[in-house]
Scaffold this active site. Structure first.
Site, PDB file in Angstrom:
ATOM      1  N   ASP A  85      74.201  52.883  48.106  1.00  0.00           N
ATOM      2  CA  ASP A  85      74.793  52.508  46.823  1.00  0.00           C
ATOM      3  C   ASP A  85      76.272  52.284  47.095  1.00  0.00           C
ATOM      4  O   ASP A  85      77.010  53.238  47.360  1.00  0.00           O
ATOM      5  CB  ASP A  85      74.592  53.626  45.795  1.00  0.00           C
ATOM      6  CG  ASP A  85      75.084  53.249  44.403  1.00  0.00           C
ATOM      7  OD1 ASP A  85      75.903  52.317  44.293  1.00  0.00           O
ATOM      8  OD2 ASP A  85      74.655  53.886  43.419  1.00  0.00           O
ATOM      9  N   SER A 166      80.773  33.659  45.864  1.00  0.00           N
ATOM     10  CA  SER A 166      80.077  32.752  44.944  1.00  0.00           C
ATOM     11  C   SER A 166      80.996  31.571  44.693  1.00  0.00           C
ATOM     12  O   SER A 166      82.214  31.675  44.837  1.00  0.00           O
ATOM     13  CB  SER A 166      79.785  33.469  43.631  1.00  0.00           C
ATOM     14  OG  SER A 166      79.423  32.559  42.613  1.00  0.00           O
ATOM     15  N   TYR A 178      81.873  39.432  36.388  1.00  0.00           N
ATOM     16  CA  TYR A 178      81.367  38.828  37.623  1.00  0.00           C
ATOM     17  C   TYR A 178      82.395  37.912  38.270  1.00  0.00           C
ATOM     18  O   TYR A 178      82.670  38.014  39.475  1.00  0.00           O
ATOM     19  CB  TYR A 178      80.084  38.051  37.335  1.00  0.00           C
ATOM     20  CG  TYR A 178      79.482  37.379  38.548  1.00  0.00           C
ATOM     21  CD1 TYR A 178      78.731  38.102  39.458  1.00  0.00           C
ATOM     22  CD2 TYR A 178      79.677  36.018  38.782  1.00  0.00           C
ATOM     23  CE1 TYR A 178      78.174  37.489  40.581  1.00  0.00           C
ATOM     24  CE2 TYR A 178      79.128  35.395  39.885  1.00  0.00           C
ATOM     25  CZ  TYR A 178      78.386  36.127  40.788  1.00  0.00           C
ATOM     26  OH  TYR A 178      77.851  35.514  41.896  1.00  0.00           O
ATOM     27  N   LYS A 182      84.439  38.120  41.943  1.00  0.00           N
ATOM     28  CA  LYS A 182      84.268  37.155  43.029  1.00  0.00           C
ATOM     29  C   LYS A 182      85.590  36.495  43.420  1.00  0.00           C
ATOM     30  O   LYS A 182      85.792  36.149  44.590  1.00  0.00           O
ATOM     31  CB  LYS A 182      83.226  36.106  42.633  1.00  0.00           C
ATOM     32  CG  LYS A 182      81.810  36.670  42.523  1.00  0.00           C
ATOM     33  CD  LYS A 182      81.351  37.323  43.827  1.00  0.00           C
ATOM     34  CE  LYS A 182      79.909  37.783  43.760  1.00  0.00           C
ATOM     35  NZ  LYS A 182      79.440  38.408  45.015  1.00  0.00           N
TER      36      LYS A 182
END
Length: 322
Positions: A85, A166, A178, A182
């Site tokens: 994790d 990404s 998100y 990135k």
């Protein structure tokens, strides 16, 4: 006329030289150690299977015991699964110690930082700080933490670091945590590449477009977004309008169908090139949508970006009231 012919021939010669250079491979890689995170599903899962078949000694980081068992059942005994994790520093340190004990003086040839989550994708005024924190903790802080714990082993092998970012690290086309995560990966990747050059370590960044993986499951994304929509204060819902969610969802679904890349193997091929090429690229833009639309759009003026991206959003009720 002769001048233009010489320029053309020069360009062709440079292109030919680049192509030939791009195909050169590192020799004697069989049996080298690599560590891949996020191997339960998606890119990481396929990468672990692929590199295992190619003779690498793979450490495959899985978040769940189920994911680890399923991967171990379809790979060779040479592949080792580890429960990881990336949000837990103690877990990362234990995994690093295990890998160090295994690789000893040989070091770690490759680290593929692939673990990641999408998190909620919604306008900023729908979210609280925890919605931003979770993807940043996993996609950025976790990636950095894994990297700094593995760097001594990678430096020993003069190996490779491959960071899966990404195309959303070049262009933020939706709200939520998100895309900030990135963008952070891109910055860390570039600074790490320069830091490690003197040690013979090569660092690459992979920038996929939209691929069919559990991370980008549209039904899951929209369901999570609907939960947030239903919990919004009436004042915010009024600004957006009662029909906003359904209209925006329809636009997003249409875009998803246009952009989706169904075959995830090109992403793993980029990982392979980054790990095995004598001259790995610094960045790999992968996916039809990324190459044709998102990456070119990321280089255009902000006004052009806003014009095209806002066309993919439903109109707000508040805009009619102005």
């Amino acid at each position: 006329m002769l001048f233009y012919i010489l320029i053309f021939l020069g360009i062709v010669s440079l292109w030919w030289h680049w192509r030939a250079r791009d195909k050169l491979k590192v020799t004697n890689l069989t049996g080298k150690y690599i560590f891949i995170t996020g191997c339960d599903t998606g890119f990481g899962n396929l990468a672990a299977k692929t590199f295992d078949k190619k003779g690498f000694r793979v450490f495959a980081g899985c978040l769940t015991e189920t994911g680890a068992k399923e991967l171990a059942a379809v790979t060779s005994k040479q592949l080792q699964t580890v429960l990881l994790d990336v949000r837990e520093s103690d877990n990362i340190k234990k995994v690093a110690a295990r890998i160090k004990k295994e690789v000893q003086s040989e070091g770690l040839w490759g680290l593929v930082n692939n673990a990641g989550i999408m998190g909620l994708s919604a306008p900023a005024d729908w979210l609280d700080i925890e919605h931003f924190r979770e993807p940043i903790e996993v996609n950025l802080i976790g990636l950095i933490n894994v990297t700094i714990n593995m760097l001594p082993l990678i430096k020993k092998a003069k190996g490779r670091v491959v960071n899966v970012s990404s195309v959303g690290g070049r262009l933020a086309f939706s709200g939520g945590g998100y895309f900030p995560s990135k963008f952070g990966v891109e910055a860390f990747n570039d600074s790490l590449r320069r830091d490690m050059k003197a040690f013979g370590v090569k660092v690459s960044c992979i920038e996929p477009g939209l691929f069919r993986t559990p991370l980008s499951n549209p039904a899951k994304i929209m369901k999570e977004k609907e939960v947030i929509w239903n919990q919004l204060p009436l004042s915010i819902k009024k600004q957006y309008g009662d029909e906003y969610f359904q209209k925006d969802a329809a636009k997003k679904e249409k875009l998803f169908k246009i952009c989706l890349n169904r075959d995830i193997s090109p992403v793993v091929q980029c990982m392979e090139h980054a790990l095995t090429s004598l001259h790995p690229r610094t960045h790999y833009v992968v996916g039809r949508d990324a190459k044709v639309f998102w990456n070119p759009l990321s280089k255009m003026p902000a006004a052009v970006q806003d014009l095209l991206l806002l066309r993919n959003r439903a109109e707000l009720a508040a805009s009619h009231a102005e």
